[in-house]
Design a protein around this motif. Sequence first.
Motif, short mmCIF file in Angstrom:
data_model
loop_
_atom_site.label_atom_id
_atom_site.label_comp_id
_atom_site.label_asym_id
_atom_site.label_seq_id
_atom_site.Cartn_x
_atom_site.Cartn_y
_atom_site.Cartn_z
N GLY A 1 0.80 -1.21 0.00
CA GLY A 1 0.00 0.00 0.00
C GLY A 1 0.84 1.25 0.00
N SER B 1 -1.45 -1.51 5.36
CA SER B 1 -1.73 -0.14 4.93
C SER B 1 -1.35 0.82 6.03
N GLY C 1 -7.85 -1.75 1.23
CA GLY C 1 -7.55 -0.36 1.50
C GLY C 1 -8.80 0.46 1.73
N SER D 1 -10.79 -0.25 -1.55
CA SER D 1 -10.25 -1.06 -2.65
C SER D 1 -10.19 -2.51 -2.22
N LEU E 1 -12.41 1.25 -7.52
CA LEU E 1 -12.69 1.71 -6.16
C LEU E 1 -14.18 1.63 -5.91
N THR F 1 -4.89 0.78 -11.52
CA THR F 1 -4.08 -0.10 -10.69
C THR F 1 -4.99 -1.17 -10.08
N GLN G 1 -5.13 -3.35 -3.50
CA GLN G 1 -4.23 -3.03 -2.39
C GLN G 1 -4.57 -1.67 -1.79
N ILE H 1 -4.83 2.19 -0.45
CA ILE H 1 -4.91 3.47 -1.14
C ILE H 1 -4.86 4.61 -0.12
N TRP I 1 -3.65 8.13 -4.32
CA TRP I 1 -2.46 7.29 -4.44
C TRP I 1 -2.82 5.82 -4.29
N SER I 2 -2.24 5.01 -5.16
CA SER I 2 -2.39 3.55 -5.09
C SER I 2 -1.05 2.96 -5.52
#
Length: 275
Positions: free
Chosen positions: A51, A93, A203, A215, A222, A244, A247, A249, A260-261
């Motif tokens: 993450g 994460s 996430g 996620s 998402l 992406t 995982q 985020i 962000w990912s």
Amino acid sequence: MVRLFSLLAGLLAALFVIGAAEIGMAQEDIPIAADAAPIARQIDAVEARQGVASDGTHVYALDNNRIGKYRIDTGEKVASWEGDKALFPHMNSCTIVGSELACAASNYPAVPQTSAVEFFDTATLRHVRTVSLGLGPGSLTAMEYRGSKWWAVFANYDGKGGDPTRDHRHTLLVQMNENFQQEQAWTFPPDVLAKFAPKSCSGASWGMNGVLYVSGHDRPELYALKLPQAGSVLELVKTIPIRTRGQAIDWDPVVPNRLWSISRMNEKLVASIVQ
């Protein structure tokens, strides 16, 4: 009659192929949607396996027992940390809370499932303390801090790392007070749980609009969720395609709409513009 059986056999075979394809699509080969959120920035990071978290100036890449700190403007790596795998088997994460990086950790894939929150100094990445949550309703995969509350996602799995008495449908969002005591909890919508299967939620990050974005493990999308007016099931607002695959985020706190990912395959931190 022979022709009828042949047709039925062909139909069953076709259904089997479709079912197998759908199972495959739930894993890592689902195609990226043409209208997926555009990518604005990518940063190489060897730790980009679990993450990412952002403070607006830096991004923090996470890989189980490793953290890397990178400048957003240049992509330069400015700090790193690596812990004993026996003590840090699975940090999944992190989120920025003041001057600390709060990371969701568990003993995945071991069972029974235990969890903890690991805190790091954002300046140096020094590990500063642990809050042990012990046995819980799943494996802690995401932590957020909003409105003087902690928001924790406890994941459950159908196979590896899962409790045999639970499956992905038992994935839970828990609201905790500042002492990490549970106050409320919600389950995820059936449509979202079906997308998680056979894994779970990887996430979660609150948007500035008061919507929780989550996620899964593999799908390039998402799920925007909000707390329900009544009942115990989160409400799905919309599904958002991204480029992406799953995982953890984190929303950028400085640049609006920048999410962000990570790309595990390419070991990159990825900034997408999500409307």
